[in-house]
Design an enzyme around this catalytic site. Structure first.
Site, mmCIF file in Angstrom:
data_model
loop_
_atom_site.group_PDB
_atom_site.id
_atom_site.type_symbol
_atom_site.label_atom_id
_atom_site.label_comp_id
_atom_site.label_asym_id
_atom_site.label_seq_id
_atom_site.Cartn_x
_atom_site.Cartn_y
_atom_site.Cartn_z
ATOM 1 N N HIS A 65 0.837 -1.196 0.000
ATOM 2 C CA HIS A 65 0.000 0.000 0.000
ATOM 3 C C HIS A 65 0.870 1.244 0.000
ATOM 4 O O HIS A 65 2.035 1.205 0.400
ATOM 5 C CB HIS A 65 -0.919 0.013 1.228
ATOM 6 C CG HIS A 65 -0.185 -0.061 2.533
ATOM 7 N ND1 HIS A 65 0.263 -1.251 3.053
ATOM 8 C CD2 HIS A 65 0.184 0.883 3.420
ATOM 9 C CE1 HIS A 65 0.870 -1.034 4.199
ATOM 10 N NE2 HIS A 65 0.844 0.271 4.449
ATOM 11 N N CYS A 184 2.109 3.560 11.620
ATOM 12 C CA CYS A 184 3.059 3.091 10.615
ATOM 13 C C CYS A 184 3.383 4.257 9.687
ATOM 14 O O CYS A 184 2.721 5.297 9.739
ATOM 15 C CB CYS A 184 2.512 1.891 9.843
ATOM 16 S SG CYS A 184 1.140 2.267 8.735
#
Length: 674
Positions: A65, A184
């Protein structure tokens, strides 16, 4: 929500053998659906994200992603592989692959949808249904959540079920309470998967886990009462925890985000052990103790990074915030020179003397806008070095110190020192115990006031003038460089630019060059030219090598090679990272040699550059442009020849691991565009 994934974005027979091929196959579906505008540009962003940390998860899931400017609508593509694809998970290859594409400015609603998917992937019934689905439209509907789940949905932000808590309290026992933070680098997938994983493990263990997700769409702070009642804290993160001092005085387990996904029960057990032992972690406003490995190592307690690592992190924080000012201001100034010549720098203020129909007036306007942007370079550098050390309370003294550095002519070096001083002063103040009634005004009033006064005194009275003298000596040295001395400096800068291709050494060389643009001289302009020329060599060399000796490279590498032509020409050194990650012992020395040749030739030719970025697109603004291009070509040829020679020698002596090296090196470097 209904447009996030459709049947044409589902591939139930994904035939790709590698993660790069899988990403390309799914990305091609996004392009066909008009969700992605530039396939190679988007894949470069996916690869850059993958280089930060592998995206394979236990349970046979791969979730590559990224956020990308090449995405025009938040999109999911799903592929199911019969053979499995290695995404770096500890338990083996993934058969369920989700490619998540979010626009660079994705709004909160779509990020919520993406985070919802990340949480559902923790549900074994959901993944089991994906493995048996036969109709792409039905699978797309399942992913969109149009089929009702059989079990009650998980609570918001990972909070344990109220019924369980009430039952436990009614029985006279208060459950062990944990507050957690997950984050993240992109804040899209791993952040929310770690949150759901910790919450689910807490429910299984009878532990009340409340999670704060610090994702791309911002974050909602945990209630201070919840934090106060917690028995322990878990941080599962790969970026700095924001407002971390809220968690002072608690036992702390500090790990990478993948640990929160893959082994939540272990983290909860460790938190309980530390609470039982009464271990209280020392939490400062910005510890900087990032683990540089795989993001899965315990970083708790006082086990902080080495001072040199933290110092580099602080300096890179300042440089990263400074670079946009350099790029915008430098290119505007360079463009003004292209329109009106170098005398534009001495033009009168356009606020009083602007004529719409005169090119010189427009040139002066661009020059003065660019100069205004450049005026922020040193304050921004100092402010964000301090911010990297001690968070928001350090911004004011950092900016003040940087501004004073300009006032006393201490320049770029003064900004570095001012930022470090400001951060150190604020960190020292934060360690002083204060009464509870003063804590609310400390970060907004007391700390900025005291720290600004101290830093101002030090910069004006103590260190400002010595640093200004050192800055002047450095400027005189650069201006006096000629012959072999200039060539040696070019070699050193070329080696630094090509060693880690966007990493710390690359950034040090680039920061040294752009710092000289704040007060340009002939020497500093030569340094800027050499740095940009050397930084273009690695991707150009790999592009040329994949063209002239295709058999030495995998299919994926050849595809990356085509993109590397554009990346190299645009001065995006990171275009060579996939090649270096796959074969570092052959690629890195080769491109370093090529970069050294280019840096040396650029300095020897006396090429100059007033723009901090742009690659071949700013050649008209380069002094000695033809010799400059010759230097780039020479270094590219040297690097290409060495790569081909070394890879050819390896091919003569077969290496069974040769083509597979890329899959295990996803954490080699964090790319930063120079």
């Amino acid at each position: 929500m209904s447009e996030l994934i459709t049947a044409e974005l589902v591939d139930l027979d994904l035939s790709a053998a590698t993660k790069d091929a899988a990403a390309r196959s799914l990305a091609e579906r996004m392009v066909a659906a008009h969700r992605v505008t530039d396939l190679d540009g988007f894949l470069a962003d996916v690869s850059a994200r993958e280089a930060q940390m592998p995206t394979g998860l236990d349970g046979g899931i791969g979730i590559p992603h990224c956020r990308s400017e090449h995405v025009n609508a938040p999109t999911l593509a799903f592929g199911r592989s019969a053979a499995g694809i290695d995404f770096g998970a500890a338990d083996g290859p993934a058969d369920l692959v989700f490619l998540i594409a979010a626009p660079a400015g994705a709004d909160d609603d779509h990020l919520t949808i993406l985070s919802g998917l990340a949480r559902r992937l923790m549900d074994p019934e959901f993944t089991a249904a994906l493995r048996v689905g036969r109709d792409p439209a039905a699978v797309a509907a399942l992913i969109r959540g149009e089929e009702p789940a059989e079990e009650p949905a998980a609570e918001e932000e990972g909070t344990a079920p109220e019924a369980e808590t009430e039952t436990a309290e009614a029985a006279g026992s208060v459950p062990f309470r944990i507050v957690a933070v997950t984050s993240c680098p992109t804040g899209i997938a791993h952040t929310y998967m770690a949150a759901e994983s910790l919450a689910a493990a807490g429910r299984a263990e009878g532990v009340e886990v409340t999670v704060e997700t610090q994702g791309s769409g911002g974050f909602k702070k945990l209630d201070p009462a919840v934090i106060a009642a917690a028995d322990a804290v878990i941080w599962a993160h790969d970026v700095e925890v924001r407002e971390r001092t809220r968690f002072r005085g608690k036992p702390l387990v500090d790990v990478g985000v993948k640990a929160g996904i893959n082994r939540p029960a272990e983290l909860i057990a460790e938190a309980r052990r530390r609470a039982e032992r009464g271990e209280i972690a020392a939490v400062s406003e910005a510890d900087g103790g990032k683990d540089s490995g795989n993001g899965d190592a315990d970083r708790s307690g006082a086990d902080h990074a080495h001072f040199g690592v933290r110092l580099r992190t602080y300096l890179m924080s300042g440089v990263s915030y400074m670079v946009p000012f350099v790029a915008a201001g430098g290119l505007l100034i360079a463009l003004s020179f292209a329109i009106g010549g170098y005398e534009t720098a001495s033009a009168k203020s356009v606020a009083d003397h602007f004529v719409w129909g005169e090119a010189d007036s427009w040139a002066a306007l661009l020059n003065q806008i660019g100069s205004a942007a450049f005026a922020f370079l040193v304050p921004v550098l100092a402010g964000y070095i301090a911010y990297g050390m001690a968070d928001r309370p350090a911004l004011v003294p950092g900016f003040v110190g940087g501004s004073i550095a300009l006032t006393v002519n201490a320049g770029f070096l003064g900004g570095l020192v001012a930022g470090l001083l400001a951060g150190a002063v604020v960190m020292a103040i934060q360690r002083v115990p204060v009464h509870a009634t003063l804590r609310g005004i400390m970060p907004v009033l007391v700390i900025p006031l005291i720290a600004s006064a101290v830093v101002g005194f030090l910069m004006f009275i103590v260190v400002g003038k010595p640093i200004a003298s050192l800055q002047n000596a450095l400027t005189d040295w650069l201006n006096g460089l000629s012959g072999s001395n200039a060539v040696i400096l070019g070699v050193v800068l070329g080696l630094m630019m090509c060693f880690d291709m966007g990493g710390p050494l690359n950034k040090v060389a680039y920061a040294f060059a752009v710092g000289g643009l704040a007060d340009p001289t002939d020497g500093s302009l030569k340094v800027m030219a050499a740095v940009m020329a050397a930084g273009m060599v690695p991707p150009l060399a790999m592009a040329l090598a994949t063209t002239v000796r295709k058999k030495l490279f995998t299919k994926t590498e050849r595809e990356n090679g085509r993109a590397a032509w554009v990346l190299g020409a645009s001065f995006i050194t990171e275009g060579a990272i996939p090649f270096a990650a796959a074969d570092p012992l052959r690629v890195i020395p080769s491109v370093m040699a090529g970069g050294a040749v280019t840096g040396a030739l650029s300095m020897a030719f006396g090429a100059t550059l007033r723009a901090p970025h742009g690659g071949v697109f700013v050649v008209p603004l380069i002094g000695e442009p033809f010799l400059y291009l010759l230097a780039i070509a020479a270094g590219t040829l040297v690097a290409t020849a060495l790569v081909v020679l070394l890879k050819g020698a390896r091919r003569a002596a077969p290496d069974p691991a040769g083509a597979a090296g890329a899959s295990g090196s996803g954490d080699s470097r964090v790319p930063v565009v120079a």
